[in-house]
Design a protein around this motif. Structure first.
Motif, mmCIF file in Angstrom:
data_model
loop_
_atom_site.group_PDB
_atom_site.id
_atom_site.type_symbol
_atom_site.label_atom_id
_atom_site.label_comp_id
_atom_site.label_asym_id
_atom_site.label_seq_id
_atom_site.Cartn_x
_atom_site.Cartn_y
_atom_site.Cartn_z
ATOM 1 N N ASP A 293 6.661 -8.912 22.134
ATOM 2 C CA ASP A 293 5.889 -9.148 20.916
ATOM 3 C C ASP A 293 5.057 -10.417 21.060
ATOM 4 O OD1 ASP A 293 4.896 -8.772 18.411
ATOM 5 O OD2 ASP A 293 6.778 -9.150 17.331
ATOM 6 N N CYS B 201 3.294 -13.453 18.414
ATOM 7 C CA CYS B 201 3.330 -13.999 17.054
ATOM 8 C C CYS B 201 2.338 -15.146 16.919
ATOM 9 C CB CYS B 201 4.740 -14.492 16.695
ATOM 10 S SG CYS B 201 6.012 -13.227 16.766
ATOM 11 N N ARG B 202 1.832 -15.284 15.688
ATOM 12 C CA ARG B 202 1.010 -16.445 15.329
ATOM 13 C C ARG B 202 1.852 -17.371 14.454
ATOM 14 N NH1 ARG B 202 -4.515 -16.341 16.114
ATOM 15 N NH2 ARG B 202 -5.357 -14.358 16.888
ATOM 16 N N SER C 241 5.301 -23.194 9.843
ATOM 17 C CA SER C 241 5.621 -21.847 9.347
ATOM 18 C C SER C 241 5.233 -20.796 10.376
ATOM 19 C CB SER C 241 4.907 -21.571 8.024
ATOM 20 O OG SER C 241 3.492 -21.597 8.213
ATOM 21 N N GLN C 242 5.782 -19.594 10.170
ATOM 22 C CA GLN C 242 5.471 -18.438 11.003
ATOM 23 C C GLN C 242 4.475 -17.565 10.250
ATOM 24 O OE1 GLN C 242 7.114 -18.120 13.979
ATOM 25 N NE2 GLN C 242 6.244 -16.184 14.661
ATOM 26 N N LEU C 243 3.282 -17.353 10.828
ATOM 27 C CA LEU C 243 2.233 -16.595 10.145
ATOM 28 C C LEU C 243 2.433 -15.092 10.260
ATOM 29 C CD1 LEU C 243 -0.885 -18.739 11.157
ATOM 30 C CD2 LEU C 243 0.518 -18.881 9.087
ATOM 31 N N GLY C 244 3.011 -14.632 11.323
ATOM 32 C CA GLY C 244 3.241 -13.194 11.476
ATOM 33 C C GLY C 244 3.323 -12.788 12.929
ATOM 34 N N CYS C 245 3.981 -11.667 13.169
ATOM 35 C CA CYS C 245 4.134 -11.123 14.525
ATOM 36 C C CYS C 245 3.447 -9.756 14.595
ATOM 37 C CB CYS C 245 5.609 -11.014 14.890
ATOM 38 S SG CYS C 245 6.485 -12.599 14.975
#
Length: 271
Positions: A61, A63-64, A69-73
């Motif tokens: 995977d 991810c950004r 914070s985690q923006l999305g994968c």
């Protein structure tokens, strides 16, 4: 030449087996984290993106994320996943996890937690399988690190770094390789049997004989029956000393009654 007999000097599990059985599960856990985590490579300073934003790329995977914070994968990058190293790393990492698990199962059966003597051949085979699992982890990790900056990137960047998954993969592979090799040492007896915690029977029996020979006999005091009778008494007083002691008054004895043979009938002189 007759074969030499060996005997174990302790019922404890040999140190080489304990060492391997500790490192192998630790390596398996580290490899599992390195396999599923999307951080084999980190891309910073992405063109056209905020300065605090970066991309984490793994073998499964992308991810950004930012520093907070985690923006999305699930980021699509066809060029990255079509790179030759990615499918090879996926297959070898999964095969390493399965192989390590099989090696642990074989080694547990030979370590002898419920037996007096380990099954050295079985434990050594388990160590060899664990060693192979470490090699299968080390190959994709080292290959990916070697071509880290040459793998295509969808967004232009000037800052490409290795992620924590690479570090965990290296440590896990080393744990498995070292633990498996140490367990394999028990297949063949070497170093005078010290690798198995064993000694020749002749040496053990000889040391016990020398210990008994050098130990002086124990002296036992036996009382003599011909010794003269002691005049001293263990009692601090005697009957004579009680008769001579007049430091306290004694009770007077009661007078004795004299019984006469005559009857109770009165005579004339009594009248």
């Amino acid at each position: 030449m007759p074969s030499q007999d060996w005997v174990r000097t302790s019922l404890r599990t040999p140190g080489i087996l304990v060492f391997g059985m500790v490192l192998a599960p630790c390596g398996w856990i580290l490899d599992l984290v390195a396999t599923v985590s999307p951080n084999w490579r980190t891309i910073n300073a992405i063109t056209g993106q905020p300065a605090n934003q970066f991309i984490q790329q793994g073998i499964w995977d992308i991810c950004r994320a930012t520093e907070t914070s985690q923006l999305g994968c699930g980021v699509q990058d066809t060029a990255y996943f079509n790179e030759k190293i990615i499918p090879i790393a996926q297959g070898l990492m999964v095969a390493s996890l399965v192989t390590n698990f099989i090696g642990l199962a074989i080694a547990i059966a030979g370590v002898r937690c419920w037996r007096d003597t380990p099954r050295w051949t079985l434990a050594g085979i388990g160590g060899l399988v664990i060693f192979l699992s470490g090699v299968m982890t080390l190959i994709p990790i080292a290959w990916y690190t070697h071509i880290l900056e040459s793998i295509p990137v969808s967004s232009p960047s000037t800052d490409i770094r290795a992620g924590y998954s690479i570090i965990l993969g290296y440590i896990g592979a080393i744990f498995e390789i070292v633990g498996g090799l140490v367990m394999c040492i028990g297949i063949c007896r070497c170093c005078g049997g010290r690798n198995r915690g064993e000694k020749p029977v002749e040496e053990v029996m000889g040391s016990q004989f020398r210990h008994r020979k050098n130990t002086p006999p124990r002296r036992v005091e036996v009382p003599s029956l011909s010794s003269s009778k002691s005049t001293a008494s263990s009692v601090p007083y005697s009957r004579d000393s009680l008769d001579e002691d007049v430091s306290f008054p004694r009770a007077k004895p009661a007078p004795r009654s004299v019984r006469t043979p005559h009857t109770d009938r009165p005579y004339d002189v009594d009248l």
